[in-house]
Motif scaffolding. Structure first.
Motif, short mmCIF file in Angstrom:
data_model
loop_
_atom_site.label_atom_id
_atom_site.label_comp_id
_atom_site.label_asym_id
_atom_site.label_seq_id
_atom_site.Cartn_x
_atom_site.Cartn_y
_atom_site.Cartn_z
N ASP A 123 -16.63 11.58 3.91
CA ASP A 123 -17.05 11.31 2.53
C ASP A 123 -15.97 11.75 1.54
N ALA A 124 -15.35 12.90 1.79
CA ALA A 124 -14.27 13.39 0.92
C ALA A 124 -13.07 12.45 0.99
N LEU A 125 -12.74 11.98 2.18
CA LEU A 125 -11.64 11.03 2.33
C LEU A 125 -11.95 9.72 1.61
N ASP A 126 -13.19 9.27 1.69
CA ASP A 126 -13.59 8.05 0.96
C ASP A 126 -13.36 8.22 -0.54
N ARG A 127 -13.73 9.39 -1.07
CA ARG A 127 -13.53 9.65 -2.50
C ARG A 127 -12.03 9.66 -2.83
N MET A 170 0.86 -1.18 0.00
CA MET A 170 0.00 0.00 0.00
C MET A 170 0.90 1.23 0.00
N ASN A 171 0.55 2.21 -0.82
CA ASN A 171 1.42 3.38 -0.89
C ASN A 171 1.19 4.30 0.32
N GLU A 172 2.15 5.17 0.52
CA GLU A 172 2.12 6.05 1.69
C GLU A 172 0.92 6.99 1.69
N ARG A 173 0.55 7.51 0.53
CA ARG A 173 -0.59 8.42 0.43
C ARG A 173 -1.88 7.72 0.85
N LEU A 174 -2.06 6.50 0.37
CA LEU A 174 -3.26 5.74 0.70
C LEU A 174 -3.30 5.44 2.20
N GLU A 175 -2.18 5.06 2.75
CA GLU A 175 -2.10 4.79 4.19
C GLU A 175 -2.45 6.03 5.00
N THR A 176 -1.96 7.19 4.59
CA THR A 176 -2.26 8.45 5.28
C THR A 176 -3.74 8.77 5.21
N LEU A 177 -4.34 8.59 4.04
CA LEU A 177 -5.77 8.84 3.88
C LEU A 177 -6.60 7.92 4.78
N LYS A 178 -6.21 6.67 4.85
CA LYS A 178 -6.96 5.72 5.68
C LYS A 178 -6.81 6.05 7.16
N ALA A 226 -9.99 7.15 -5.30
CA ALA A 226 -9.19 7.68 -6.41
C ALA A 226 -7.80 7.06 -6.44
N GLU A 227 -7.34 6.56 -5.32
CA GLU A 227 -6.05 5.89 -5.28
C GLU A 227 -6.13 4.48 -5.87
N HIS A 228 -7.34 3.98 -6.09
CA HIS A 228 -7.56 2.66 -6.69
C HIS A 228 -8.30 2.86 -8.02
N PRO A 229 -7.62 3.30 -9.05
CA PRO A 229 -8.33 3.52 -10.31
C PRO A 229 -8.98 2.24 -10.83
N VAL A 230 -10.12 2.39 -11.46
CA VAL A 230 -10.85 1.25 -12.01
C VAL A 230 -10.11 0.79 -13.25
N SER A 231 -9.79 -0.50 -13.29
CA SER A 231 -9.11 -1.03 -14.48
C SER A 231 -10.13 -1.48 -15.52
N ALA A 232 -9.75 -1.37 -16.75
CA ALA A 232 -10.66 -1.70 -17.85
C ALA A 232 -10.67 -3.17 -18.16
#
Length: 64
Positions: A50-54, A1-9, A58-64
């Motif tokens: 709610d903003a943090l959830d968004r 897990m990247n540092e940004r995602l960990e901080t957001l969580k 966004a850190e998990h982009p939807v793959s095609a």
């Protein structure tokens, strides 16, 4: 897990704890002043969660 995602969580978890504190005030016997402040803070914190959830999604982009 990247540092940004960990901080957001971590931020989200902290805001949930703060929100729960205000929910307890809202669930307690009614005190108009306390209830009004708690309600405003609850809504403010929920908006932030709610903003943090968004941001987390966004850190998990939807793959095609």
């Amino acid at each position: 897990m990247n540092e940004r995602l960990e901080t957001l969580k971590k931020a989200r978890d902290r805001m949930i704890e703060d929100r729960d504190t205000h929910a307890k005030v809202l669930a307690a016997p009614f005190d108009r002043d306390n209830a009004e402040r708690a309600r405003n803070k609850f809504v403010e914190l929920q908006t932030l969660i709610d903003a943090l959830d968004r941001a987390i999604r966004a850190e998990h982009p939807v793959s095609a």
